[in-house]
Design a protein around this motif. Structure first.
Motif, PDB file in Angstrom:
ATOM      1  N   ARG A  18      -2.573  -7.092  -9.229  1.00  0.00           N
ATOM      2  CA  ARG A  18      -2.143  -6.400  -8.017  1.00  0.00           C
ATOM      3  C   ARG A  18      -1.047  -7.162  -7.285  1.00  0.00           C
ATOM      4  NH1 ARG A  18      -6.115  -2.359  -6.633  1.00  0.00           N
ATOM      5  NH2 ARG A  18      -5.444  -2.332  -4.453  1.00  0.00           N
ATOM      6  N   SER A  50       6.067  -5.304 -10.443  1.00  0.00           N
ATOM      7  CA  SER A  50       6.075  -4.195 -11.406  1.00  0.00           C
ATOM      8  C   SER A  50       6.943  -4.516 -12.605  1.00  0.00           C
ATOM      9  CB  SER A  50       6.594  -2.930 -10.711  1.00  0.00           C
ATOM     10  OG  SER A  50       6.901  -1.925 -11.655  1.00  0.00           O
ATOM     11  N   SER A 109       6.197   1.877  -7.316  1.00  0.00           N
ATOM     12  CA  SER A 109       5.328   0.847  -7.889  1.00  0.00           C
ATOM     13  C   SER A 109       5.734  -0.529  -7.386  1.00  0.00           C
ATOM     14  CB  SER A 109       5.386   0.880  -9.422  1.00  0.00           C
ATOM     15  OG  SER A 109       4.543  -0.123  -9.966  1.00  0.00           O
ATOM     16  N   ASP A 155       0.044  -1.230  -9.993  1.00  0.00           N
ATOM     17  CA  ASP A 155       0.616   0.067  -9.620  1.00  0.00           C
ATOM     18  C   ASP A 155       1.264   0.762 -10.813  1.00  0.00           C
ATOM     19  OD1 ASP A 155      -0.193  -0.181  -7.013  1.00  0.00           O
ATOM     20  OD2 ASP A 155       1.755  -0.832  -6.250  1.00  0.00           O
ATOM     21  N   VAL A 160      -1.313   2.885 -12.214  1.00  0.00           N
ATOM     22  CA  VAL A 160      -1.541   4.065 -11.373  1.00  0.00           C
ATOM     23  C   VAL A 160      -0.475   5.116 -11.664  1.00  0.00           C
ATOM     24  CG1 VAL A 160      -1.818   4.914  -9.010  1.00  0.00           C
ATOM     25  CG2 VAL A 160      -2.537   2.582  -9.581  1.00  0.00           C
ATOM     26  N   TYR A 161       0.764   4.682 -11.777  1.00  0.00           N
ATOM     27  CA  TYR A 161       1.883   5.585 -12.035  1.00  0.00           C
ATOM     28  C   TYR A 161       1.725   6.293 -13.383  1.00  0.00           C
ATOM     29  CZ  TYR A 161       6.630   7.042 -13.280  1.00  0.00           C
ATOM     30  OH  TYR A 161       7.722   7.769 -13.706  1.00  0.00           O
ATOM     31  N   ALA A 181      -2.986   0.814  -1.043  1.00  0.00           N
ATOM     32  CA  ALA A 181      -2.644   1.512  -2.286  1.00  0.00           C
ATOM     33  C   ALA A 181      -1.281   2.170  -2.122  1.00  0.00           C
ATOM     34  CB  ALA A 181      -3.710   2.556  -2.610  1.00  0.00           C
ATOM     35  N   ALA A 182      -0.507   2.241  -3.202  1.00  0.00           N
ATOM     36  CA  ALA A 182       0.879   2.706  -3.112  1.00  0.00           C
ATOM     37  C   ALA A 182       1.033   4.202  -3.313  1.00  0.00           C
ATOM     38  CB  ALA A 182       1.735   1.965  -4.142  1.00  0.00           C
ATOM     39  N   TYR A 183       0.124   4.826  -4.049  1.00  0.00           N
ATOM     40  CA  TYR A 183       0.294   6.241  -4.394  1.00  0.00           C
ATOM     41  C   TYR A 183      -0.769   7.104  -3.730  1.00  0.00           C
ATOM     42  CZ  TYR A 183       3.574   4.737  -8.021  1.00  0.00           C
ATOM     43  OH  TYR A 183       4.642   4.205  -8.691  1.00  0.00           O
ATOM     44  N   ASN A 234      -6.142   3.907  -7.974  1.00  0.00           N
ATOM     45  CA  ASN A 234      -6.001   2.972  -6.852  1.00  0.00           C
ATOM     46  C   ASN A 234      -7.256   2.134  -6.663  1.00  0.00           C
ATOM     47  OD1 ASN A 234      -3.379   3.734  -6.058  1.00  0.00           O
ATOM     48  ND2 ASN A 234      -4.155   5.415  -4.798  1.00  0.00           N
TER      49      ASN A 234
END
Length: 487
Positions: free
Chosen positions: A146, A150, A157, A162, A165-166, A251-253, A326
């Motif tokens: 984490r 990226s 991301s 991430d 997640v993407y 969380a990014a998304y 996430n």
């Protein structure tokens, strides 16, 4: 040397010359100062450095001109999505590919894998079978992912975590509510495992969480301890997770937000399936699922009951198709789903390499999936055929290299809800979206469901029991309340 000598002889006065004799020959040597020796050498070195810089620049420019712009056409990141629809901006192929695209080089890549042999597979064990230190080591490795920058460079991301997640977000149309659900996720979990090992020095296999052992008391399972994953989110703070190893994480998304959980327990428990939807993944339910005679029926039951309802019961980020990854508990959940497929393959060796069902989410009754269907991994790994991942030891060109331990003993079950089998997805009910979560049900609805169950018990149809009929009625009434992410 002669030329250098002549230069020095011209530059230096005769007083600076002295004679030296060797083997009868006398030669005049200049009295060299340190700068007289080092200056020409430095000039030559500077010339060589300039040449090396020029060559490196040409080489770098050549490499850059030959590489594709991998993310020049990245779609915009969606900000919201209905739980049973494909997010805007996520590629929706008109048909599942049947030929492998030119595989990208393993992306910058996240990791490299060692050759897998029959004697080298790792053993994935239940989270409680790890020592306390091993659990902490695993959580520390997740935190490492984490924080690492990226590798994919995808829009939004921030980290290697991430990136996963993407990639999962991009998989929605090709890996959920379709035959490829289990095959697509199998390499993804192994890629995540390999990233933990290669990038964060984790030395064990990824653990799994056998929620069937916790059925009826999932909200107090060991994984939710403040020492490990933490529990449900704070209702006074948007259900943000404030306990455990991932407390106060972001969380990014689909956009930046706190990590969220909202357990379907206590007052929010289902009146039909119990606390945390327990009847949908009880040991009795899982044994019935293992008895399914075809891959298609097995996959549908496993996805529609344990998979969907664990996601929904945890709530927060977990129910959303584009937000579920996430939450780090996602990986232990899907490792366990893969374990149940592994057990079904072991129990049915003649069916282990079979594959059937629907390719497209909007064609649930189709049976057009084949083992040659291609699964896409959005640049995190070269594309794979379904047939490449049947074997957990050596599959996916050596990426898959593991077996599963025997899980914990099944507890003694006395709750009547956990002694029932849910047969509501075959053959007439459609698979449900991965975002199903039943909130607290008002008494008026419970009374209506009870009346429906009583009527069904009096006049059973098509061999479907009263509990199934009641469950369907409840879900139809509450379908409009399904949510994505935090509420």
């Amino acid at each position: 040397m002669r030329r250098m000598y002549s230069i020095y002889k011209e530059r230096l006065p005769s007083a600076d010359l002295h004679s030296g004799c060797q083997s009868g020959r006398c030669v005049a040597f200049p009295k060299l100062q340190p700068t007289d020796v080092y200056l020409p050498a430095m000039l030559n070195l500077q010339l060589y450095v300039r040449r090396l810089i020029r060559l490196a620049s040409i080489f770098t420019l050549t490499i850059l001109l030959t590489l594709p712009l991998a993310h020049a056409q990245d779609p915009p990141v969606p900000t919201s999505v209905a739980p049973d629809t494909v997010p805007t901006g996520v590629a929706t192929p008109s048909a599942v590919p049947t030929t492998l695209a030119n595989p990208p080089p393993p992306p910058n890549t996240l990791m490299t894998t060692l050759p897998c042999t029959a004697t080298s597979p790792r053993m994935r064990v239940e989270f409680r079978q790890l020592t306390d230190q091993q659990r902490r080591d695993y959580l520390a490795a997740v935190t490492c992912l984490r924080t690492l920058p990226s590798r994919l460079g995808a829009q939004g991301s921030r980290s290697v975590y991430d990136d996963f997640v993407y990639v999962h977000m991009q998989s929605v149309p090709m890996a959920h509510n379709v035959a490829a659900f289990l095959p697509w996720h199998r390499p993804l979990v192994s890629l995540y495992e390999a990233a933990l090992q290669t990038l964060c020095n984790y030395t064990h296999a990824i653990p799994y969480w056998d929620w069937s052992v916790d059925a009826g008391r999932v909200s107090t399972a060991l994984v939710w301890s403040v020492e490990y994953f933490g529990g449900s989110g704070d209702p006074d703070n948007g259900y943000c997770v404030t306990t455990g190893h991932f407390a106060n994480e972001n969380a990014a998304y689909p956009d930046m937000h706190c990590l969220q959980r909202r357990f379907a327990a206590g007052e929010e428990a289902s009146q039909v399936d119990g606390d945390m939807e327990a009847s949908q993944y009880s040991p009795v339910e899982l044994q019935w699922i293992l008895q399914q005679p075809t891959y298609d029926t097995f996959r549908r039951e496993l996805e529609n009951h344990p998979h969907n309802n664990i996601h929904g019961a945890i709530g927060g980020d977990m129910p959303g198709l584009i937000t579920s990854v996430n939450d780090p508990i996602f990986w232990l959940h899907h490792a366990n789903l893969d374990r149940w497929w592994y057990l079904w393959q072991q129990r049915n060796p003649e069916l282990a390499n079979t594959f059937s069902g629907n390719r497209q989410r909007d064609a649930q009754d189709a049976n057009d999936a084949t083992p040659d269907d291609v699964m896409i991994y959005s640049g995190i790994w070269p594309d794979l055929r379904v047939r490449d991942v049947f074997n957990t030891v050596g599959g996916a060109n050596g990426l898959l290299c593991y077996n599963y331990s025997a899980s914990l003993p099944t507890p003694n079950i006395t709750n009547p809800l956990l002694l029932r089998v849910s047969q509501d997805s075959l053959p007439d009910a459609q698979p449900q979206a991965a975002a199903v979560r039943l909130p607290h049900v008002p008494d008026s609805v419970v009374a209506a469901v009870a009346a429906t169950a009583a009527a069904a018990a009096a006049t059973p149809t098509n061999g479907v029991n009263a509990t199934t009929t009641a469950r369907r009625g409840l879900r139809r009434r509450w379908r409009g309340r399904m949510t994505v992410g935090g509420e």
